[in-house]
Design an enzyme around this catalytic site. Structure first.
Site, PDB file in Angstrom:
ATOM      1  N   GLY A  75      36.322  49.781  32.711  1.00 55.62           N
ATOM      2  CA  GLY A  75      36.947  48.838  31.730  1.00 55.62           C
ATOM      3  C   GLY A  75      35.713  47.777  31.515  1.00 55.62           C
ATOM      4  O   GLY A  75      35.433  47.304  30.361  1.00 55.62           O
ATOM      5  N   ASN A 162      45.820  40.043  30.953  1.00 51.99           N
ATOM      6  CA  ASN A 162      46.024  40.344  32.199  1.00 51.99           C
ATOM      7  C   ASN A 162      46.631  39.473  33.210  1.00 51.99           C
ATOM      8  O   ASN A 162      46.916  40.086  34.162  1.00 51.99           O
ATOM      9  CB  ASN A 162      44.549  40.912  32.744  1.00 51.99           C
ATOM     10  CG  ASN A 162      43.465  39.758  32.634  1.00 51.99           C
ATOM     11  OD1 ASN A 162      43.268  39.352  31.347  1.00 51.99           O
ATOM     12  ND2 ASN A 162      42.940  39.305  33.759  1.00 51.99           N
ATOM     13  N   CYS A 340      37.458  32.506  41.756  1.00 48.75           N
ATOM     14  CA  CYS A 340      36.419  31.691  42.558  1.00 48.75           C
ATOM     15  C   CYS A 340      34.843  31.892  42.165  1.00 48.75           C
ATOM     16  O   CYS A 340      34.477  32.948  42.120  1.00 48.75           O
ATOM     17  CB  CYS A 340      36.909  32.401  43.988  1.00 48.75           C
ATOM     18  SG  CYS A 340      36.207  31.131  45.122  1.00 48.75           S
TER      19      CYS A 340
END
Length: 401
Positions: A75, A162, A340
């Site tokens: 993707g 998502n 992060c």
């Protein structure tokens, strides 16, 4: 004494879902046979046949022509090829086309290429806001387009988010773009296994899909791109895949990808109904176990509103990382609502775009279900949450002193 390993409750299927046995079998068979699909000898021809049969099967299942399915590594590469390739093609044909319009809640696989185009290629990226349920503001999109439609190189809007699972208004986006002859790309990586996808009927010009979200292997995906659409390739070499993606094709992974797509699409209605029932059980249990918890995204069920397998929750007064690690210690795996960067937790850009403050955004978790998820998995999470929530909230309170 050696104790048996603790059972794992895996609730991170939106990140990756285990391979289905049929895809593993297809991959093994292709790996044992070998052959480069670009070679002219017998082994090469057999490998080529596997690739083309896989291409035809995927195309059939998503309403595309086989020649529109361009295989690549996943993707992220599909989003990069769509954004950069379409931008370069349109901008080279008309240098005035410098604007790329996208929703503010796209995956970083799309947002980061936009940033790269801005810094190095003179593009102008415009991110359109969403409402509190994470749905694209169509009035804001229309205003952005109609301000100078002749300057727009392309529009990109994901099919479904998502993180929180909200389905985006793709038909309306396509209708608006078509008024001005602007191509539209959609990242459907998260949606392929859970929403109906008919590429021909959608009016989209390019769609990104990925194997490991539907039960296939990692490292393979496709950009489905209309034959009439011109795009500049990212990679140059052997000219494979319509000269859009040079490189030796991963025959085994492609064969497994096709099997996984076939099973996911043909079983979608039954599996979506099962996942929706599990989701309802989880949401109801959450509200009893932790009444303060807030479920994010579109609350309405159905494929026009949200994905059936994602539950995104904010736990007030907590840090998502603490919640995640406390659950992980009990064998329950999920993901945070934050990314992060260089070891420093950052609030999710999706949640910030939805109007959350940074503290609430950092105190969120995503639970995503899949083929292996059972009622027992859901109940185990619900039973663990009250104590986990209290410990995480106490830790956060102590840290603020």
């Amino acid at each position: 004494m050696n104790l048996p390993p603790a059972p794992i409750t895996y609730l991170d299927h939106a990140a990756t879902t285990p391979m289905v046995p049929e895809a593993i079998a297809a991959m093994n068979a292709a790996m044992l046979e070998g052959g480069n699909p670009s070679s002219l000898h017998g082994s090469g021809r057999r490998a080529r046949r596997r690739v083309e049969e896989a291409r035809e099967l995927i195309a059939q299942r998503i309403g595309a022509r086989p020649s529109e399915v361009v295989f690549l590594s996943g993707g992220t590469e599909a989003d990069n090829l769509a954004v950069k390739g379409l931008y370069w093609s349109r901008h080279h044909a008309d240098p005035a086309r410098r604007r790329v319009i996208a929703s503010a809640v796209e995956h970083h696989a799309l947002l980061d290429p936009l940033t790269w185009l801005e810094k190095g290629e003179g593009a102008v990226a415009e991110l359109v806001e969403v409402d509190r349920s994470c749905r694209l503001d169509l009035d804001a999109l229309r205003a952005a387009v109609e301000r100078r439609p002749e300057d727009v190189a392309l529009i990109s809007c994901m099919t479904a988010n998502n993180e929180v699972g909200t389905v985006q208004p793709i038909p309306e986006v396509v209708a608006l773009a078509s008024e001005h002859g602007i191509p539209v790309h959609s990242d459907a990586v998260q949606a392929l296994a859970h929403l109906p996808l008919d590429f021909a009927a959608s009016g989209l010009d390019a769609v990104s899909i990925s194997s490991h979200k539907v039960g296939g292997p990692t490292g393979v995906g496709a950009l489905v791109v209309r034959r009439e659409v011109e795009a500049v390739p990212l990679l140059h070499g052997g000219g494979q895949e319509r000269d859009l993606r040079s490189g030796t094709l991963n025959t085994a992974a492609i064969a497994a990808f096709a099997v996984a797509v076939d099973l996911a699409v043909t079983g979608r209605e039954a599996e979506s109904a099962r996942l929706e029932a599990l989701r309802s059980r989880l949401v109801d249990g959450l509200r009893t176990a932790v009444p303060e918890a807030v479920v994010n995204g579109d609350p309405q069920p159905g494929p026009e509103h949200r994905l059936p397998h994602v539950v995104h929750v904010t736990f007030p007064g907590c840090e998502g990382d603490s919640l995640l690690m406390l659950l992980d210690a009990q064998g329950i795996e999920c993901s945070t609502g934050s990314a992060c960067s260089a070891g420093v937790p950052q609030a999710s850009h999706v949640l910030i775009a939805m109007g959350m403050d940074e503290l609430a955004a950092r105190g969120s978790l995503r639970f995503s279900m899949g083929r292996t998820t059972s009622v027992a998995d859901v109940d185990r999470l619900i039973a663990a949450l009250p104590a986990v929530y209290e410990r995480a909230r106490a830790a956060a309170k102590a840290g603020r002193r």
